[in-house]
Write a protein that holds these residues in place. Structure first.
Motif, PDB file in Angstrom:
ATOM      1  N   PHE A 201       0.805  -1.215   0.000  1.00  0.00           N
ATOM      2  CA  PHE A 201       0.000   0.000   0.000  1.00  0.00           C
ATOM      3  C   PHE A 201       0.841   1.269   0.000  1.00  0.00           C
ATOM      4  O   PHE A 201       0.294   2.373   0.017  1.00  0.00           O
ATOM      5  CB  PHE A 201      -0.928  -0.006   1.217  1.00  0.00           C
ATOM      6  N   ALA A 202       2.169   1.113  -0.027  1.00  0.00           N
ATOM      7  CA  ALA A 202       3.054   2.278  -0.045  1.00  0.00           C
ATOM      8  C   ALA A 202       3.053   2.921  -1.426  1.00  0.00           C
ATOM      9  O   ALA A 202       2.739   2.286  -2.438  1.00  0.00           O
ATOM     10  CB  ALA A 202       4.467   1.866   0.349  1.00  0.00           C
ATOM     11  N   GLY A 203       3.423   4.197  -1.462  1.00  0.00           N
ATOM     12  CA  GLY A 203       3.535   4.888  -2.745  1.00  0.00           C
ATOM     13  C   GLY A 203       4.630   4.277  -3.600  1.00  0.00           C
ATOM     14  O   GLY A 203       5.560   3.632  -3.098  1.00  0.00           O
ATOM     15  N   GLU A 204       4.533   4.486  -4.891  1.00  0.00           N
ATOM     16  CA  GLU A 204       5.477   3.874  -5.831  1.00  0.00           C
ATOM     17  C   GLU A 204       6.920   4.250  -5.519  1.00  0.00           C
ATOM     18  O   GLU A 204       7.831   3.429  -5.612  1.00  0.00           O
ATOM     19  CB  GLU A 204       5.110   4.293  -7.256  1.00  0.00           C
ATOM     20  N   ARG A 205       7.130   5.510  -5.125  1.00  0.00           N
ATOM     21  CA  ARG A 205       8.495   5.964  -4.838  1.00  0.00           C
ATOM     22  C   ARG A 205       9.092   5.187  -3.668  1.00  0.00           C
ATOM     23  O   ARG A 205      10.274   4.800  -3.711  1.00  0.00           O
ATOM     24  CB  ARG A 205       8.476   7.462  -4.517  1.00  0.00           C
ATOM     25  N   LEU A 206       8.301   4.924  -2.650  1.00  0.00           N
ATOM     26  CA  LEU A 206       8.826   4.239  -1.473  1.00  0.00           C
ATOM     27  C   LEU A 206       8.972   2.733  -1.696  1.00  0.00           C
ATOM     28  O   LEU A 206       9.767   2.084  -1.024  1.00  0.00           O
ATOM     29  CB  LEU A 206       7.931   4.516  -0.266  1.00  0.00           C
TER      30      LEU A 206
END
Length: 682
Positions: A201-206
């Motif tokens: 569920f983390a953002g793509e960058r992370l």
């Protein structure tokens, strides 16, 4: 204005932390019979918020909003209370008094507190903080059940302090956070440290951030599936994932799965990794099995009489006899099983020792050398030793005494992990139960019931986060410790329903993955029945775990579970009719106790919550995932069917699973119809 917002944020965060801390103190004080006032002492990372200096003789009280506007100015005596000021502030702000908090510098004014107790000057400035009651309610709720963030309003899902509290309680609550916070590294790190799968569920960058991904795969190796393509090709991260996730290597990049050096390193960490190697390397399977067999032989050859004699001498014992225990001895199963070569190194080899103490007393001991398979390294030995010692320390009878052990091959006196313990006298109850009279049988069962009650007095230390093993701390104390099992983290802290749903969903996912991969043992016909099981779990949740308080109550009797309490592991003396010991602590865990309490051979014994007993029995019988055990790799190898050469055994296991489903549903369907009149559970 920015400074005002920063001050308000700091005050809100400090208030929340202080309120929770004070609540814990008040509960402890109530238990001890003490009386405490409910004043909050706030703490700030950069020191307390600054208040004004005194400027005159008369006591003038000025109340300011967080935006910097003056709400009211009062002329009061030093004996006036915070409650009087609060009434005037509520009138001036047009906000309910129950939603307001007054602070002088970094201290909250209690309603009955005289102003003179806080300040002896001629004037004082107070800050008025509006506490959103809905925010406060959710802060308390997510402290018990993080995933309740799902039903919070959007504005609260974007509140960082609230979301942080939720994901620290349950990492998967990240799914319900606002998108901006899914891209916040502090929030995401907190989530994945609790549950690696929350990386999904983390953002793509992370998901492309090395620090975040490393934290996720360390917690649960299978979280590698949610990492960026770039990091799935990072050797160090992949091997870290393989070390803590039984299926992790399948998510490595194609290049790494073709790299022989990386594959061998992965297989050394986790034998199942070979299944996910490239086809060419998979063809080397026979060599891999030979390597593992060679490792077994190395361990067997390391246990020599001179080494064992030296070990005994270090414990003040003289070794007299030293004999390998073959198959069929109580608690001893080692070597190939008829018709099953998937487990040529099934559990732990055992030796029978006869020793003499310095005082001259003779003793019979068992030396057990831990299986060298990578999945069992270190933690299995430590867990069972810690559990046995803990139970003995607490006065629980029938526990073998541990004289010596080592979970570190490098420093071990034998060059292998080992456990040296007393040999329990008598015979396995399985050898006499069928021929025993009904009176004798009931006597044995009654003794075991008394033993189970004694074990039940031990409660889990703190809030149990997930099914756990045991660890011996540096000071020698024994505590529970969280370890990933062969599957999802199974978060008990959200209740047994969440625990069972995640186990079931993992089963369904594996069946579908195998079907998509063209696996020759088809299990898709079980999916409709498993869907009914899911509905039953939702029925359980609605009935027993609808609120945070009911979750705590439903899980209150979780504790120490032996995990394999069949008659063969219960020793007895047929002449006296007494039990003499409980052996084979391989599967011991902190968690639901139903596998012990509801063992079928004990008769009509029920769980405190009947539905939970039914679910525990089913999930154990399915054996897709032995979630009560820290390490139960043997059955996972065969039942998950990752070794192509053992399809026949896989078919037998699938057949057993179908029978277990039929038995469960025969009892579950009437309950569903009775409670929900045929409608789906909420």
């Amino acid at each position: 204005m920015v400074e005002d917002r920063d001050q308000e944020t700091a005050l809100r965060q400090a208030y929340t932390a202080a309120a929770i801390r004070r609540n814990e103190e008040l509960i402890a004080a109530e238990i001890e019979g003490e009386a405490l006032d409910n004043t909050l002492e706030l703490e700030f990372s950069n020191g307390p918020l600054k208040g004004p200096e005194p400027i005159g003789e008369a006591l003038q009280v000025t109340v300011w909003s967080m935006s910097g506007a003056m709400l009211c100015r009062l002329s009061l005596s030093a004996s006036a209370t915070g409650g009087e000021v609060m009434q005037e502030a509520a009138k001036a702000s047009a906000i309910r008094q129950s939603e307001l908090k007054l602070f002088y510098k970094d201290r909250e004014l209690a309603a009955k507190m005289p102003l003179g107790d806080l300040y002896s000057g001629s004037s004082m400035d107070l800050s008025l903080l509006h506490i959103d009651p809905e925010w406060q309610t959710f802060m308390e709720v997510v402290s018990y059940a993080g995933c309740q963030l799902a039903v919070a309003p959007a504005r609260l899902q974007a509140d960082k302090p609230l979301v942080l509290r939720a994901v620290r309680q349950n990492g998967c609550a990240l799914e319900y956070a606002a998108q901006l916070l899914r891209e916040d590294i502090e929030v995401v790190l907190a989530a994945v440290q609790d549950n690696g799968h929350s990386l999904e569920f983390a953002g793509e960058r992370l998901r492309d951030d090395r620090e975040v991904v490393h934290a996720a795969v360390t917690q649960n190796g299978n979280a590698l599936r949610f990492a960026s393509t770039r990091l799935q090709g990072n050797t160090d991260l992949v091997l870290a994932a393989v070390a803590s996730g039984s299926q992790a290597f399948q998510f490595a990049s194609p290049a790494l799965r073709c790299d022989r050096k990386v594959v061998l390193a992965a297989v050394d960490l986790n034998g199942l990794s070979l299944e996910f190697a490239s086809q060419q390397l998979k063809e080397d399977r026979e060599a891999g099995v030979e390597e593992q067999l060679a490792e077994v032989q190395r361990v067997l050859s390391a246990v020599t009489e001179p080494k064992v004699s030296a070990l005994c001498a270090s414990l003040g014992l003289e070794l007299l006899t030293f004999d390998f225990l073959p198959e069929g001895e109580p608690g001893c199963t080692f070597g190939e099983h008829e018709g099953c070569t998937a487990r040529p190194f099934n559990v732990n080899p055992n030796w029978a020792l006869s020793v003499r103490e310095k005082a001259g007393r003779m003793r019979a001991l068992i030396l057990q050398v831990s299986n060298p398979h990578a999945w069992r390294k270190a933690r299995n030995t430590e867990s069972k030793v810690a559990a046995m010692r803990l139970l003995r320390q607490k006065g629980v009878p029938l526990i073998p005494e541990v004289l010596g052990w080592s979970a570190d091959t490098g420093s071990s006196e034998l060059g292998a992990e080992y456990l040296l313990m007393e040999r329990v006298p008598g015979v396995g109850l399985d050898s006499i139960l069928d021929s025993a009279s009904e009176e004798q049988r009931q006597s044995y069962i009654s003794q075991l019931a008394t033993w189970l009650q004694a074990v039940g007095t031990l409660k889990c230390p703190g809030a149990l986060q997930q099914v756990s093993g045991f660890r011996i701390q540096g000071d020698g104390a024994t505590t529970g410790v969280e370890w990933a099992v062969n599957g999802p983290p199974l978060p008990l802290r959200d209740g047994f329903a969440a625990f069972a749903l995640e186990a079931l969903d993992d089963v369904v996912a594996r069946i579908k993955e195998d079907a998509a991969a063209g696996w020759e043992v088809d299990r898709e016909d079980m999916l409709p029945s498993l869907a009914e099981v899911r509905r039953f779990i939702l029925h359980y949740r609605a009935k027993y775990e609808a609120t945070p308080e009911s979750i705590l109550d439903a899980c209150a009797d979780f504790g120490v579970c032996h995990g394999d309490l069949h008659p063969g592991n219960v020793m007895c003396d047929p002449e006296s009719g007494k039990l003499t010991g409980i052996i084979d602590w391989e599967n011991v865990s902190w968690g639901p106790r139903e596998p012990d309490i509801c063992a079928s051979w004990l008769g009509d014994r029920k769980s405190r919550i009947p539905e939970r007993g039914m679910l525990c029995k089913l999930l154990e019988d399915l054996r897709f995932l032995h979630f009560f055990s820290v390490t139960w790799w043997g059955h996972c190898i065969t039942l998950e069917k990752k070794l192509q050469g053992h399809a026949d055994e896989a078919r037998n296991c699938a057949s057993d699973a179908r029978k277990a489903l039929e038995t469960f549903l025969a009892s579950a369907r009437p309950l569903l119809e009775q409670d929900f009149h045929g409608e789906p559970a909420p």
